[in-house]
Design a protein around this motif. Structure first.
Motif, PDB file in Angstrom:
ATOM      1  N   LEU A  12       0.809  -1.221   0.000  1.00 26.59           N
ATOM      2  CA  LEU A  12       0.000   0.000   0.000  1.00 26.59           C
ATOM      3  C   LEU A  12       0.846   1.276   0.000  1.00 26.59           C
ATOM      4  CD1 LEU A  12      -2.723  -0.991   2.625  1.00 26.59           C
ATOM      5  CD2 LEU A  12      -2.797  -1.255   0.130  1.00 26.59           C
ATOM      6  N   ALA A  13       2.162   1.122   0.068  1.00 28.44           N
ATOM      7  CA  ALA A  13       3.048   2.273   0.227  1.00 28.44           C
ATOM      8  C   ALA A  13       3.859   2.561  -1.029  1.00 28.44           C
ATOM      9  CB  ALA A  13       4.000   2.017   1.389  1.00 28.44           C
ATOM     10  N   PHE A  14       4.205   3.834  -1.220  1.00 30.34           N
ATOM     11  CA  PHE A  14       5.221   4.190  -2.200  1.00 30.34           C
ATOM     12  C   PHE A  14       6.550   3.672  -1.718  1.00 30.34           C
ATOM     13  CE2 PHE A  14       2.576   7.964  -3.522  1.00 30.34           C
ATOM     14  CZ  PHE A  14       2.460   7.592  -4.837  1.00 30.34           C
ATOM     15  N   GLU A  15       6.787   3.878  -0.423  1.00 31.47           N
ATOM     16  CA  GLU A  15       8.068   3.502   0.154  1.00 31.47           C
ATOM     17  C   GLU A  15       7.900   3.244   1.644  1.00 31.47           C
ATOM     18  OE1 GLU A  15      12.653   5.175   0.321  1.00 31.47           O
ATOM     19  OE2 GLU A  15      11.067   6.547  -0.288  1.00 31.47           O
ATOM     20  N   VAL A  16       8.603   2.223   2.116  1.00 28.98           N
ATOM     21  CA  VAL A  16       8.754   1.973   3.545  1.00 28.98           C
ATOM     22  C   VAL A  16      10.255   1.957   3.770  1.00 28.98           C
ATOM     23  CG1 VAL A  16       8.303   0.402   5.465  1.00 28.98           C
ATOM     24  CG2 VAL A  16       6.667   0.535   3.562  1.00 28.98           C
ATOM     25  N   ARG A  33       0.549   5.405  -0.498  1.00 26.32           N
ATOM     26  CA  ARG A  33       0.194   5.832  -1.859  1.00 26.32           C
ATOM     27  C   ARG A  33      -0.983   6.802  -1.897  1.00 26.32           C
ATOM     28  NH1 ARG A  33       2.822   2.927  -5.626  1.00 26.32           N
ATOM     29  NH2 ARG A  33       3.740   0.976  -4.914  1.00 26.32           N
ATOM     30  N   ASP A  34      -1.933   6.599  -0.997  1.00 21.20           N
ATOM     31  CA  ASP A  34      -3.152   7.399  -1.043  1.00 21.20           C
ATOM     32  C   ASP A  34      -3.802   7.422   0.333  1.00 21.20           C
ATOM     33  OD1 ASP A  34      -4.388   4.849  -0.784  1.00 21.20           O
ATOM     34  OD2 ASP A  34      -4.675   4.697  -2.951  1.00 21.20           O
ATOM     35  N   ALA A  39      -5.095   5.472   5.750  1.00 26.26           N
ATOM     36  CA  ALA A  39      -6.098   5.117   6.760  1.00 26.26           C
ATOM     37  C   ALA A  39      -5.771   3.765   7.396  1.00 26.26           C
ATOM     38  CB  ALA A  39      -7.495   5.104   6.146  1.00 26.26           C
ATOM     39  N   VAL A  40      -5.271   2.827   6.609  1.00 21.93           N
ATOM     40  CA  VAL A  40      -4.873   1.521   7.137  1.00 21.93           C
ATOM     41  C   VAL A  40      -3.662   1.672   8.050  1.00 21.93           C
ATOM     42  CG1 VAL A  40      -3.957  -0.765   6.532  1.00 21.93           C
ATOM     43  CG2 VAL A  40      -5.811   0.236   5.178  1.00 21.93           C
ATOM     44  N   SER A  70      -1.753  14.924   6.317  1.00 20.68           N
ATOM     45  CA  SER A  70      -1.597  15.808   5.156  1.00 20.68           C
ATOM     46  C   SER A  70      -0.558  15.283   4.171  1.00 20.68           C
ATOM     47  CB  SER A  70      -1.220  17.225   5.604  1.00 20.68           C
ATOM     48  OG  SER A  70       0.016  17.207   6.301  1.00 20.68           O
ATOM     49  N   LEU A  71       0.331  14.385   4.638  1.00 30.82           N
ATOM     50  CA  LEU A  71       1.356  13.793   3.778  1.00 30.82           C
ATOM     51  C   LEU A  71       1.151  12.302   3.538  1.00 30.82           C
ATOM     52  CD1 LEU A  71       4.501  15.504   5.359  1.00 30.82           C
ATOM     53  CD2 LEU A  71       3.270  16.176   3.276  1.00 30.82           C
TER      54      LEU A  71
END
Length: 109
Positions: A12-16, A33-34, A39-40, A70-71
């Protein structure tokens, strides 16, 4: 058809990522990503200090979590198990510490 595993935070992430935050702390960041992924990751019933303590073997009370809607970012910091650069330090830059967090399966709907 190949069977896929459960959806993870990393999916679910761009980057961890993880990095050292000085010689005594590790910081991890989840760049989602969004808003749905955020929210998760920001859901305290899923990802909280207890979960991080279990994943990393640190005291729950020593963990600091920052949720930045916000980010779409969740930031997690906790003390390193050994100080950076010490004889028993196996990851001087803490660059590999994000893996258990990235592989954490998310709850299904």
């Amino acid at each position: 058809m190949a069977e896929t595993g459960p959806t993870t935070l990393g999916d679910l992430a761009f980057e961890v990522r993880s990095k050292n935050a000085g010689p005594f702390w590790v910081t991890m960041e989840l760049f989602m990503r969004d808003a749905r992924g955020y929210a998760v990751a920001a859901d305290e019933s899923f990802l909280d200090e207890r979960t991080v303590a279990r994943l990393y073997g640190v005291e729950e009370s020593s963990i600091q979590m920052f949720r930045i809607p916000s980010l779409n970012v969740v930031k997690i910091s906790f003390p390193r198990p050994v100080s950076q650069g010490s004889l028993h330090d196996r990851d001087i830059h803490s660059g590999q510490q994000h893996v258990p967090l990235a592989l954490l399966p998310v709850p299904t709907d």
